[in-house]
Each structure stands twice: as C-alpha cells, then as structure tokens.
Write an enzyme that holds these catalytic residues in place. Structure first.
Site, PDB file in Angstrom:
ATOM      1  N   ASP A 245     -24.395 -10.319 -28.782  1.00 32.14           N
ATOM      2  CA  ASP A 245     -23.553 -11.913 -28.742  1.00 32.14           C
ATOM      3  C   ASP A 245     -24.243 -13.071 -29.459  1.00 32.14           C
ATOM      4  O   ASP A 245     -23.548 -13.625 -30.302  1.00 32.14           O
ATOM      5  CB  ASP A 245     -23.399 -12.298 -27.329  1.00 32.14           C
ATOM      6  CG  ASP A 245     -22.306 -11.300 -26.432  1.00 32.14           C
ATOM      7  OD1 ASP A 245     -21.698 -10.440 -27.002  1.00 32.14           O
ATOM      8  OD2 ASP A 245     -22.118 -11.353 -25.322  1.00 32.14           O
TER       9      ASP A 245
ATOM     10  N   GLN B 244     -15.477 -23.937 -41.751  1.00 34.22           N
ATOM     11  CA  GLN B 244     -15.029 -23.256 -40.756  1.00 34.22           C
ATOM     12  C   GLN B 244     -14.559 -21.511 -41.149  1.00 34.22           C
ATOM     13  O   GLN B 244     -14.360 -20.679 -40.453  1.00 34.22           O
ATOM     14  CB  GLN B 244     -13.743 -23.588 -40.118  1.00 34.22           C
ATOM     15  CG  GLN B 244     -13.830 -24.814 -39.419  1.00 34.22           C
ATOM     16  CD  GLN B 244     -12.546 -25.558 -38.725  1.00 34.22           C
ATOM     17  OE1 GLN B 244     -11.672 -24.936 -38.915  1.00 34.22           O
ATOM     18  NE2 GLN B 244     -12.635 -26.660 -38.355  1.00 34.22           N
TER      19      GLN B 244
ATOM     20  N   THR C 219     -26.561  -4.480 -24.259  1.00 36.59           N
ATOM     21  CA  THR C 219     -25.927  -3.210 -24.316  1.00 36.59           C
ATOM     22  C   THR C 219     -26.857  -1.875 -24.513  1.00 36.59           C
ATOM     23  O   THR C 219     -26.823  -1.064 -23.598  1.00 36.59           O
ATOM     24  CB  THR C 219     -24.640  -3.426 -24.996  1.00 36.59           C
ATOM     25  OG1 THR C 219     -23.950  -4.406 -24.410  1.00 36.59           O
ATOM     26  CG2 THR C 219     -23.865  -1.962 -24.734  1.00 36.59           C
TER      27      THR C 219
HETATM   28  N1  ASP Z   1     -23.195  -9.430 -23.606  1.00 36.58           N
HETATM   29  C1  ASP Z   1     -24.187  -8.438 -24.309  1.00 36.58           C
HETATM   30  C2  ASP Z   1     -25.393  -9.381 -24.830  1.00 36.58           C
HETATM   31  O1  ASP Z   1     -25.136 -10.047 -25.818  1.00 36.58           O
HETATM   32  C3  ASP Z   1     -23.572  -7.705 -25.553  1.00 36.58           C
HETATM   33  C4  ASP Z   1     -24.301  -6.760 -26.146  1.00 36.58           C
HETATM   34  O2  ASP Z   1     -25.490  -6.386 -25.756  1.00 36.58           O
HETATM   35  O3  ASP Z   1     -23.925  -6.428 -27.071  1.00 36.58           O
HETATM   36  O4  ASP Z   1     -26.396  -9.305 -24.367  1.00 36.58           O
END
Ligand code: ASP
Length: 347
Positions: free
Chosen positions: A89, A275, A13
C-alpha cells in the site's frame, strides 16, 4: 564469491503462511529458510530480521523510515545488499523516502512485497523475494550492480522513487510511469545499465530529518477555494504539494492566485505535480500553468506524487528555504526527476 544479504521484514501480506488447519498465520521470519528453502544456497548467507511487531504498511510513518535507514547504516559493512519486505500500500512512499534519506548509497536496497501471502500456493511473494535477494547479491566487476533504493515487483526492478502502486488486484501492482525498469527478470535478469543511478557521494550518510508539516491537495473541477484556504490557515505549514491537471494546469481564478501568492510570500514551499500518472509538469506550456509559476509554485517535473511529497519532507528537513529549496526540488538528487529542456513551445 560469498555474498551476504540482510532481509528486513516490516510487515504486510507477504509475511503470512498457511496453517495446518487451512488458515493464515504470520510467518516467523527467523525461520524464513524453512518456508522458502530455495533461499538456502551455496555462497549466500541470509540473515532475516523483523519489525517487532510487523505492521501493515498503512501504519508506516517517518519513525519507521528512520528505523529502516538506521538499521541499514548500522549493518552496512556486514552485508552486500539489503531486501526490505513491505506491504504494497505505501511501498512507493517508503522507497522514495529511503532514497532521499540514504545519501551516498553504494549497495542495493531492494523493496518488495506481494499481493498474496507467501504461504499460499499461487503466491507472487516467493518469486518476488527470491529475485529481490538475487538482485541484492549481484555484483559486476566486484561492485554491486544496483547501488540505489529499488523496488522489485512482478518481474521488474524499478527505481524506488519512480514507483507508484497502480493496482489493488494485479500481480503487476507497482508501476514506474516515467522511467523504464532498471532490470527485467526473464530466464536471466537483464539490467538496463544505461539508467542505473550512481551517487557521486562516496560515503553513506543517513539524512534522518523529514519535515512532516506539509500537505497535499489534488485539484478537481468545482473545488471550493475554502479547502486551500483552510490548509493554508495552518500556521505551522511548511510546504504544500498541489496535484494539478495535465501538464501542470490550474483554474484561472483570482482568489486561488491570491491565496497561493500570499502563502509563497510567507515562506510556504509550494510544489506542482501532475495528476496524470505519466508525463510531466511544463509550467511554460499553457496560460493556466503560468499563474502557478507566477505565484512561485515550484514545477515538480515528472516526479511521482510519492517522490514529490517525500523529497519536500527531506529538503525542508535539511532546513532549506527560498531559492535553495526551489533549486533542490528541481535538482535530480537520486534519479527521481528527468531533466527537461527549460524552453518548451508555448501554445
Ligand atoms: N495492507 C497491506 C499493506 O500494505 C497490503 C499488502 O501487504 O500488500 O501492508
């Protein structure tokens, strides 16, 4: 004193900007200074390189970790520090994996990303990038203050192999449940000198080998043993991380015990993590944990799941097995595990 930082954009992002028409377009990272003019500073040289094409971090894999580690190694002498821009992610997995792959690291490798694209007015990406660059170029007594893989996010700097993505929403998306921040950015950046990691090995060595033939199984009440059985039926399986309850407990179940004992005997390395996101596995504490210990399951202490998985990949990649593997998994290699007293009260 002049400093140089290499910024490596992998994707995610953080790397989008608003177009004149109001949409979002990927940022050209060779033009990063144009989009974040604050990066242009006296005595600071920034070079930006990008994965081609940039990838969403859901697509990251061992080959990308190797690419990053090799890139850092090949440009190690030219730069004082490295900033890796990464999707949030799987950022905690990449930070953990790189910490094990970059043995003898004595320069900062700071991963960061953002929840909002860098080109949006409310973005967290600008602050994350600028602070990560500042930390990557900070030295004390002519040596980098950070000499490990770390993650900067939401005003805090964390040890990379202690991080976990805890929110898909908050600007404080990344947490470090079992270790306080290495630094906090307020008016000044305050470093927690007492907990900074120093690798005893003086020379950078990239340990590329990562064993991918491993599995991860979280337990849940009512789970059929069939799932574990199917995983263990994989003839090439080298290791299995179990996410167990609380301080490392699993059901008292003869079939489960037999399956795990048999896997251990055939040389599958079994690791136990909790966990719970906070706290540690204490194999001696409850009868429900003794069974795992008796089957040869290695207690993972207070390692995050991300650290346990990537450490197991790394240790198996070093072709360790038996007691050597067990000892390596319990040893604090890069600050990923807190040493606990071996004798805790049995209840
Ligand atoms: N889906 C994106 C990624 O992990 C989310 C982000 O950029 O934070 O690449």
């Amino acid at each position: 004193m002049d400093r140089a930082v290499l910024v490596i954009y992998t994707g995610g992002t953080i790397g989008s900007v608003q177009t004149v028409a109001g949409g979002l377009a990927p940022l050209d990272f060779s033009e990063i200074h144009r989009h974040v003019p604050e990066l242009v500073q006296d005595h600071l040289t920034i070079e930006a390189v990008s994965f081609e094409p940039p990838i969403d971090s859901s697509n990251i894999g061992v080959a990308h970790w190797v690419e990053l580690a090799r890139l850092i190694q090949s440009r190690y002498d030219e730069f004082d520090g490295f900033v890796v821009l990464h999707g949030t992610d799987t950022l905690a997995y990449t930070a953990s994996a790189l910490s094990f792959m970059l043995e003898g690291l004595h320069k900062p490798v700071i991963l960061t990303g953002s929840q909002l694209p860098i080109g949006l007015p409310r973005t967290d990406g600008r602050e994350n990038l600028l602070s990560a660059v500042e930390i990557a170029s900070t030295q004390r007594l002519e040596a980098p203050i950070i000499q490990e893989v770390a993650v900067y996010f939401g005003s805090s700097l964390y040890r990379g192999n202690r991080t976990h993505k805890a929110s898909a929403e908050s600007m404080q998306a990344i947490i470090s449940p079992n270790l306080p921040p290495l630094a906090e950015a307020g008016v000044d950046i305050q470093f927690n000198a007492a907990i900074l990691f120093r690798d005893p090995l003086m020379q950078l060595k990239v340990q590329e080998a990562m064993e991918s033939r491993i599995a991860w199984l979280p337990l849940f009440p009512g789970q059929s043993n069939e799932i574990l059985k199917r995983i263990l039926d994989w003839p090439n399986l080298s290791g299995l991380v179990l996410s167990t309850y609380g301080s490392g407990n699993a059901p008292t179940n003869a079939e489960l015990k037999a399956l795990l004992s048999e896997a251990n005997k055939r040389g599958v390395s079994l690791v136990n993590v909790s966990q719970c996101s906070h706290g540690a596995v204490h194999p001696e504490r409850y009868a429900t944990a003794h069974m795992l210990r008796d089957c040869g399951v290695i207690p993972g202490g207070d390692m995050t799941t991300e650290a346990a998985i990537t450490k197991l990949m790394h240790c198996l990649g070093q072709e360790l097995d038996g007691d050597d593997l067990r000892n390596a998994m319990r040893t604090n290699l890069r600050g990923e595990i807190t040493k606990f007293s071996p004798v805790a009260p049995v209840r």
